[in-house]
Design a protein around this motif. Sequence first.
Motif: not given
Length: 360
Positions: A83-88, A112-114, A116-121
């Motif tokens: 997971g991680g950066s939405t730019a990817w 890919y795992v989002n 649970i808390n907060g937004s993906p990045g």
Amino acid sequence: MDNTNQKKALINAEIGLFLRGLIIGKVLTLMVIGGLLWWLLKPNLSSRSSADSSSNQSFKTVSSNASTFGTVDDVPTASFNYGGSTAWASIRQLVDSQIQSESDRPELQLRYVNPINGSPGSSSGIRMLLDGKLDFAQSSRPLTDEEQAIAKERGFTLEQRQIGMDGVAVVVNPSLKVSGLTVEQLQQIYLGQITNWNQVGGPNLAITAFSQRPEDADTVIFPSNSNLKGQALGSNVQYVYSTTEAVRQLSKNPGGLYYASARSVVFQCSVKALPLGSTSDQLIPPYREPMVSPEQCPRQRNQLNTQAIKNGSYPIIANLFVIIKQNKGREQQIGDAYAKLLLTDQGQRAIEQAGFVGVR
């Protein structure tokens, strides 16, 4: 009369024989000349054939030497979380699907795992990697000292391996009339020191700055070695969950502003990217000129200014990293293998097809 006819017949026969002989002689002459020419040119033809064969062989050698997904060793056979950066996002859609295709590495499964808390990045992905919720992470910013310190406390280290480059683009509502911003002006806007567009050569209109929360940030505009890093963002900043939400908000807010991966926003029809510069007289657009207007979109779309990103003239570059947990375990094995896959010739070509700039 009979004698006369006989003489004419004899004359005609002799003329016929003469003409046939002449024709046969010319044919034989042409055959001899053709044979001589073939004999003289034969070495050149052989040489050319040999050269063509050599050229084809050379092409085959280059092709066979090009590294592909199939040439990478020690790719683990299992299912892994990342997971991680939405730019990817475009890399996950295009490149990762190619890696896992039946013809390449079908034994490798990536999920890919989002958070649970907060937004993906990038930040949330690295945090999940530190917490053991991911096997490796994708980031569009470098690791921080704090993240490295947390890893050390937990008995391992983190490695960042660069696989590509992107730019950080600033987008606004298409109706806003402003020529561009300097990096310093952009930073001052997010610190609440510039609050109206008329302070940077635009209309008398309040600035509404949109951003992901710092703890979930995907990209950064304050370098880690900057004195401004860590300062609280201004009260004019409104937080959004994702770039998709920010773009939707900008289309309704004439004074809105947002920064994100250039690859994520330059192609969008409902926002306008601004040129950025170290100084106001050196503004560089994140798109290839001439700019495609919103009215022309989506029939035409702006394209990434890969030249400016590659040569470093664009002022805010976002390097793309695979974040690998160095723990001598399965996480290290898959993180290392994934980075190697992206750094093959095939992987770098796919990264550029996904709209980024390769590093090889």
